[in-house]
Design a protein around this motif. Structure first.
Motif, PDB file in Angstrom:
ATOM      1  N   TYR A 357     -19.399  -0.107  -8.979  1.00 38.61           N
ATOM      2  CA  TYR A 357     -18.716   0.274 -10.362  1.00 38.61           C
ATOM      3  C   TYR A 357     -18.555   1.817 -10.273  1.00 38.61           C
ATOM      4  CZ  TYR A 357     -18.470   0.542 -15.328  1.00 38.61           C
ATOM      5  OH  TYR A 357     -18.175   0.378 -16.634  1.00 38.61           O
ATOM      6  N   ILE A 358     -19.159   2.538  -9.463  1.00 40.81           N
ATOM      7  CA  ILE A 358     -18.709   4.228  -9.325  1.00 40.81           C
ATOM      8  C   ILE A 358     -17.473   4.177  -8.751  1.00 40.81           C
ATOM      9  CG2 ILE A 358     -19.309   6.417  -8.337  1.00 40.81           C
ATOM     10  CD1 ILE A 358     -21.406   5.681 -10.368  1.00 40.81           C
ATOM     11  N   ASP A 359     -17.015   3.363  -7.799  1.00 36.79           N
ATOM     12  CA  ASP A 359     -15.688   3.372  -7.367  1.00 36.79           C
ATOM     13  C   ASP A 359     -14.851   3.041  -8.291  1.00 36.79           C
ATOM     14  OD1 ASP A 359     -15.481   4.263  -4.626  1.00 36.79           O
ATOM     15  OD2 ASP A 359     -15.215   2.687  -3.781  1.00 36.79           O
ATOM     16  N   ALA A 360     -15.097   1.903  -9.043  1.00 37.85           N
ATOM     17  CA  ALA A 360     -14.089   1.364  -9.972  1.00 37.85           C
ATOM     18  C   ALA A 360     -13.873   2.474 -11.108  1.00 37.85           C
ATOM     19  CB  ALA A 360     -14.986   0.013 -10.675  1.00 37.85           C
ATOM     20  N   ILE A 361     -15.104   3.171 -11.440  1.00 40.65           N
ATOM     21  CA  ILE A 361     -14.563   4.408 -12.487  1.00 40.65           C
ATOM     22  C   ILE A 361     -13.571   5.360 -11.815  1.00 40.65           C
ATOM     23  CG2 ILE A 361     -15.740   6.273 -13.496  1.00 40.65           C
ATOM     24  CD1 ILE A 361     -18.343   4.643 -13.589  1.00 40.65           C
ATOM     25  N   ILE A 362     -13.815   5.732 -10.560  1.00 40.15           N
ATOM     26  CA  ILE A 362     -12.918   6.639  -9.929  1.00 40.15           C
ATOM     27  C   ILE A 362     -11.585   6.307 -10.077  1.00 40.15           C
ATOM     28  CG2 ILE A 362     -12.374   7.856  -7.942  1.00 40.15           C
ATOM     29  CD1 ILE A 362     -15.308   7.841  -7.333  1.00 40.15           C
ATOM     30  N   MET A 363     -11.259   4.984  -9.459  1.00 35.15           N
ATOM     31  CA  MET A 363      -9.849   4.187  -9.479  1.00 35.15           C
ATOM     32  C   MET A 363      -9.423   4.233 -10.662  1.00 35.15           C
ATOM     33  SD  MET A 363      -9.892   1.402  -6.366  1.00 35.15           S
ATOM     34  CE  MET A 363     -11.755   0.391  -6.857  1.00 35.15           C
ATOM     35  N   GLU A 364     -10.112   3.937 -11.957  1.00 37.60           N
ATOM     36  CA  GLU A 364      -9.475   3.963 -13.308  1.00 37.60           C
ATOM     37  C   GLU A 364      -9.164   5.219 -13.651  1.00 37.60           C
ATOM     38  OE1 GLU A 364      -8.659   1.763 -17.048  1.00 37.60           O
ATOM     39  OE2 GLU A 364      -8.148   1.762 -14.735  1.00 37.60           O
ATOM     40  N   SER A 365      -9.919   6.288 -13.346  1.00 31.17           N
ATOM     41  CA  SER A 365      -9.522   7.631 -13.581  1.00 31.17           C
ATOM     42  C   SER A 365      -8.305   7.979 -13.020  1.00 31.17           C
ATOM     43  CB  SER A 365     -10.661   8.493 -13.182  1.00 31.17           C
ATOM     44  OG  SER A 365     -10.416   9.892 -13.539  1.00 31.17           O
ATOM     45  N   GLU A 426      -9.619  -6.570  -5.279  1.00 37.05           N
ATOM     46  CA  GLU A 426      -9.647  -5.719  -4.070  1.00 37.05           C
ATOM     47  C   GLU A 426      -8.211  -4.918  -4.462  1.00 37.05           C
ATOM     48  OE1 GLU A 426     -11.308  -4.493  -1.782  1.00 37.05           O
ATOM     49  OE2 GLU A 426     -13.112  -5.679  -2.303  1.00 37.05           O
ATOM     50  N   ILE A 427      -8.128  -3.784  -4.817  1.00 39.49           N
ATOM     51  CA  ILE A 427      -7.176  -2.966  -4.744  1.00 39.49           C
ATOM     52  C   ILE A 427      -7.000  -1.770  -4.052  1.00 39.49           C
ATOM     53  CG2 ILE A 427      -5.743  -1.567  -6.576  1.00 39.49           C
ATOM     54  CD1 ILE A 427      -6.472  -3.351  -8.900  1.00 39.49           C
ATOM     55  N   ASP A 428      -6.124  -1.682  -3.097  1.00 41.86           N
ATOM     56  CA  ASP A 428      -6.139  -0.333  -2.274  1.00 41.86           C
ATOM     57  C   ASP A 428      -5.587   0.656  -2.959  1.00 41.86           C
ATOM     58  OD1 ASP A 428      -3.914   0.764  -0.052  1.00 41.86           O
ATOM     59  OD2 ASP A 428      -6.104   0.460   0.641  1.00 41.86           O
ATOM     60  N   MET A 429      -6.239   1.911  -2.594  1.00 45.03           N
ATOM     61  CA  MET A 429      -5.864   3.016  -2.984  1.00 45.03           C
ATOM     62  C   MET A 429      -5.038   4.125  -2.035  1.00 45.03           C
ATOM     63  SD  MET A 429      -8.720   5.100  -5.358  1.00 45.03           S
ATOM     64  CE  MET A 429      -9.955   4.867  -3.970  1.00 45.03           C
ATOM     65  N   LEU A 430      -4.691   3.398  -0.762  1.00 42.84           N
ATOM     66  CA  LEU A 430      -4.271   4.186   0.171  1.00 42.84           C
ATOM     67  C   LEU A 430      -2.745   3.797   0.569  1.00 42.84           C
ATOM     68  CD1 LEU A 430      -7.301   3.924   2.694  1.00 42.84           C
ATOM     69  CD2 LEU A 430      -6.859   5.433   0.685  1.00 42.84           C
ATOM     70  N   GLY A 431      -1.877   3.397  -0.392  1.00 36.16           N
ATOM     71  CA  GLY A 431      -0.699   3.426  -0.438  1.00 36.16           C
ATOM     72  C   GLY A 431       0.098   1.984   0.107  1.00 36.16           C
ATOM     73  N   SER A 432      -0.589   0.951   0.200  1.00 34.48           N
ATOM     74  CA  SER A 432      -0.123  -0.457   0.245  1.00 34.48           C
ATOM     75  C   SER A 432       0.152  -1.129  -1.050  1.00 34.48           C
ATOM     76  CB  SER A 432      -1.047  -1.433   1.228  1.00 34.48           C
ATOM     77  OG  SER A 432      -2.227  -1.403   0.737  1.00 34.48           O
ATOM     78  N   ASN A 433      -0.744  -0.842  -2.138  1.00 36.82           N
ATOM     79  CA  ASN A 433      -0.538  -1.172  -3.402  1.00 36.82           C
ATOM     80  C   ASN A 433       0.302  -0.168  -4.149  1.00 36.82           C
ATOM     81  OD1 ASN A 433      -0.820  -1.690  -6.229  1.00 36.82           O
ATOM     82  ND2 ASN A 433      -2.548  -3.346  -5.662  1.00 36.82           N
ATOM     83  N   PHE A 434       1.361  -0.554  -4.632  1.00 37.99           N
ATOM     84  CA  PHE A 434       2.390   0.621  -5.180  1.00 37.99           C
ATOM     85  C   PHE A 434       2.151   0.590  -6.615  1.00 37.99           C
ATOM     86  CE2 PHE A 434       4.128  -0.604  -1.088  1.00 37.99           C
ATOM     87  CZ  PHE A 434       4.692   0.651  -0.628  1.00 37.99           C
ATOM     88  N   ALA A 435       1.218  -0.162  -7.327  1.00 39.09           N
ATOM     89  CA  ALA A 435       0.945   0.001  -8.639  1.00 39.09           C
ATOM     90  C   ALA A 435      -0.273   1.241  -8.961  1.00 39.09           C
ATOM     91  CB  ALA A 435       0.298  -1.210  -9.156  1.00 39.09           C
ATOM     92  N   LEU A 436      -0.718   1.788  -7.690  1.00 39.11           N
ATOM     93  CA  LEU A 436      -1.623   2.837  -7.569  1.00 39.11           C
ATOM     94  C   LEU A 436      -1.602   3.624  -6.325  1.00 39.11           C
ATOM     95  CD1 LEU A 436      -4.249   3.496  -9.466  1.00 39.11           C
ATOM     96  CD2 LEU A 436      -5.761   2.484  -7.425  1.00 39.11           C
ATOM     97  N   LEU A 437      -1.097   5.016  -6.816  1.00 38.08           N
ATOM     98  CA  LEU A 437      -0.429   5.848  -5.301  1.00 38.08           C
ATOM     99  C   LEU A 437      -1.120   7.399  -5.723  1.00 38.08           C
ATOM    100  CD1 LEU A 437       3.190   4.745  -5.547  1.00 38.08           C
ATOM    101  CD2 LEU A 437       1.502   4.209  -3.723  1.00 38.08           C
ATOM    102  N   PRO A 438      -2.522   7.146  -5.489  1.00 42.43           N
ATOM    103  CA  PRO A 438      -3.091   8.546  -5.587  1.00 42.43           C
ATOM    104  C   PRO A 438      -2.557   9.644  -4.468  1.00 42.43           C
ATOM    105  CG  PRO A 438      -4.772   6.966  -5.178  1.00 42.43           C
ATOM    106  CD  PRO A 438      -3.451   6.391  -5.331  1.00 42.43           C
ATOM    107  N   PHE A 439      -2.412   8.936  -3.339  1.00 43.45           N
ATOM    108  CA  PHE A 439      -2.207   9.872  -2.024  1.00 43.45           C
ATOM    109  C   PHE A 439      -0.717   9.630  -1.748  1.00 43.45           C
ATOM    110  CE2 PHE A 439      -6.676   8.664  -2.373  1.00 43.45           C
ATOM    111  CZ  PHE A 439      -7.335   9.774  -2.443  1.00 43.45           C
ATOM    112  N   GLY A 440      -0.005   8.945  -2.432  1.00 38.61           N
ATOM    113  CA  GLY A 440       1.542   8.766  -2.087  1.00 38.61           C
ATOM    114  C   GLY A 440       1.410   7.331  -1.083  1.00 38.61           C
ATOM    115  N   SER A 441       2.682   7.304  -0.186  1.00 34.33           N
ATOM    116  CA  SER A 441       2.832   6.048   0.543  1.00 34.33           C
ATOM    117  C   SER A 441       3.790   6.468   1.826  1.00 34.33           C
ATOM    118  CB  SER A 441       2.951   4.977  -0.093  1.00 34.33           C
ATOM    119  OG  SER A 441       2.901   3.671   0.786  1.00 34.33           O
ATOM    120  N   GLY A 442       3.678   5.763   2.769  1.00 38.08           N
ATOM    121  CA  GLY A 442       4.807   5.586   3.788  1.00 38.08           C
ATOM    122  C   GLY A 442       4.283   7.291   4.640  1.00 38.08           C
ATOM    123  N   ARG A 443       5.437   7.825   5.204  1.00 35.32           N
ATOM    124  CA  ARG A 443       5.454   8.823   6.166  1.00 35.32           C
ATOM    125  C   ARG A 443       4.712  10.043   5.552  1.00 35.32           C
ATOM    126  NH1 ARG A 443       9.109   5.659   8.354  1.00 35.32           N
ATOM    127  NH2 ARG A 443       9.766   5.832  10.607  1.00 35.32           N
TER     128      ARG A 443
END
Length: 509
Positions: A357-365, A426-443
């Motif tokens: 749930y802590i992780d879910a709060i961070i992702m929603e923020s 499961e929703i990835d934050m590291l660039g493979s799910n393009f609906a959530l891009l906190p760190f960008g994606s690709g090169r």
């Protein structure tokens, strides 16, 4: 026979023209361009960009769609406002759009495009990314600095405990904590003083002010970048501010490097103790593909300091704003922490597999308040067809993560703060799910995402676990401001004052 000899030169000319036509690519006289507003003469569409650019672009995209063409001055700018279009630029055509435009901010604030954020795609950028991944952000290195992060975390929590019952602007203390942590990891020491009695080259508040200004100036829309014949006038005064800031930051970074060089000379055979030592060691390596100059080292050190300080503090700040606006979220988070961690210790980095749930709060923020509302601009190095549209070489591409996080086809009730949405899938934050891009994606994905997530998770969890967070007298949850102040990272416009009351045993603080 005479006629055939006369025709021979004409045959040669026709054959030569046919060969040239095959060698030289044909210009597309009728390109299919993305939709967008009609530009004005000279200024293009600058008249449509307000003080919060990502919101201006969001409202335009609601009319023109997920891919939209604007003109900044005479230069084409394409805006991606949906996950599908972001994927086209960041994955499918990643190699074409992996470079950066040559903007004033990169020239004046990143040592002439020498850091990893503003460097154009090429041998130097690939080399710096390899250095960062192998020498700074690999798992072994991150683990070796865990004791530094935990020491600074304890100092941070103890300091907040000493302020029990007092009004606290949380952002100030978050910046102090992240600056202390990252400085020890990157620089080896804190090269700033926190009180009048300490001697150093710079005061803590002054250094934080310089970093805040860097993030603001690197995010501005500088008219001179897009209307070059007006550049010498510096109509907004941004270039002058950039030059002034460069001098102040350069003085600080020169002091850091000189101090490291002096220590290396005094301690012969010294192994690299921190990131600056390692970069200086690499600068002497004759086998590097691209030599690291002193300015390159300063640019990369600045990159690491800035990337680790403001983004982590800002993410925690936005999350606390939203949690205090939603008391039910705060209550559920505390229940999870009490159940998993108990009341006799602090949260550690290896606890997070048990704190969904802590992780879910961070992702929603992060979804609602992305670290960078507009990812650092991409730049096309050749003509390309994207989603059926012709994108010409030299086009700047803006990925509007603020719009993507509000995309109704990806998110149910996108304007509401609902951490529970991340518990069921499961929703990835590291660039493979393009609906959530906190760190960008690709090169161009941020290489420091692991360090950033560790800092954000432990900071937020321990704040919630060890303190009761109260609004100041006369204020309720509806009064919390979520208006934005734009920059390369977007902060809450009004920093929140709160009161913290310790809730664990005092011997833990």
């Amino acid at each position: 026979m005479e006629i055939s000899w006369l025709l021979l030169p004409l045959v040669y000319i026709i054959a030569a023209l046919a060969l040239i036509s095959k060698i030289i690519p044909k210009q597309n006289l009728n390109p299919k361009l993305p939709p967008g507003p009609k530009p004005w003469p000279l200024i293009g569409n600058f008249n449509l960009i307000g003080s919060i650019p990502h919101q201006s672009l969001h409202f335009l995209s609601q009319k023109y769609g997920g891919i939209m063409l604007l003109k900044f001055g005479k230069f084409p700018v394409v805006v991606a406002s949906s996950p599908e279009i972001a994927k086209q630029f960041l994955k499918i055509h990643d190699t074409v759009f992996a470079s950066r435009p040559a903007l004033a901010a990169g020239k004046y604030l990143s040592y002439n495009y020498s850091d990893m954020s503003f460097a154009p795609y090429g041998p130097y950028w690939r080399q710096t990314r390899k250095i960062f991944l192998s020498e700074v952000f690999n798992a072994r290195k991150l683990e070796s600095f865990e004791h530094v992060r935990m020491e600074e975390m304890h100092n941070f929590l103890s300091h907040l405990c000493s302020l029990s019952g007092k009004r606290v602007v949380l952002r100030d203390h978050l910046m102090r904590f992240t600056l202390s942590s990252i400085s020890r990891i990157v620089l080896g020491y804190k090269y700033f003083s926190e009180s009048e009695h300490e001697k150093s080259i710079i005061k803590l508040d002054e250094l934080i002010g310089l970093l805040d200004e860097w993030f603001f100036l690197t995010g501005v829309f500088n008219i001179g970048d897009w209307i070059p014949w007006l550049n010498f006038l510096d109509l907004q005064g941004y270039v002058k501010k950039m030059k002034d800031l460069r001098k102040k930051l350069d003085r600080f970074l020169n002091h850091v490097i000189d101090d490291h060089l002096d220590r290396r000379n005094e301690e012969k055979g010294l192994n690299s103790k921190d990131v600056v030592d390692k970069l200086l060691q690499l600068a002497e390596d004759p086998n590097l593909e691209v030599k690291l100059t002193r300015d390159c080292v300063k640019a990369l050190v600045q990159n690491l300091l800035l990337g680790g300080i403001d983004t982590s503090a800002t993410t925690v700040e936005w999350t606390i704003h939203e949690i205090l606006r939603h008391p039910c979220v705060l209550q559920r988070a505390k229940e999870e922490l009490d159940r998993v961690i108990g009341r006799n210790r602090w949260v550690e980095e290896n606890d997070f597999s048990q704190l969904p749930y802590i992780d879910a709060i961070i992702m929603e923020s992060i979804r609602l308040h992305p670290l960078a509302t507009l990812l650092a601009p991409h730049y096309s190095v050749e003509d390309c067809k994207v989603a059926g549209y012709d994108i010409s070489k030299g086009t700047m591409v803006l990925i509007n993560t603020w719009s993507i996080g509000r995309d109704p086809t990806s998110w149910d009730k996108p304007e509401e703060f609902l951490p529970e949405r991340f518990l069921s899938k499961e929703i990835d934050m590291l660039g493979s799910n393009f609906a959530l891009l906190p760190f960008g994606s690709g090169r161009r994905r941020c290489p420091g995402y692991n360090l950033g997530l560790n800092v954000v998770r432990t900071t937020l969890a321990n704040l919630l676990h060890g303190f009761e967070l109260k609004l100041v007298e006369g204020m309720n949850s509806e009064d919390i401001c979520v208006k934005e102040e734009y920059g390369l990272t977007t902060h809450p416009k009004e920093p929140l004052e709160i009161i913290l009351e310790p809730t664990l045993s005092f011997d833990l603080y």
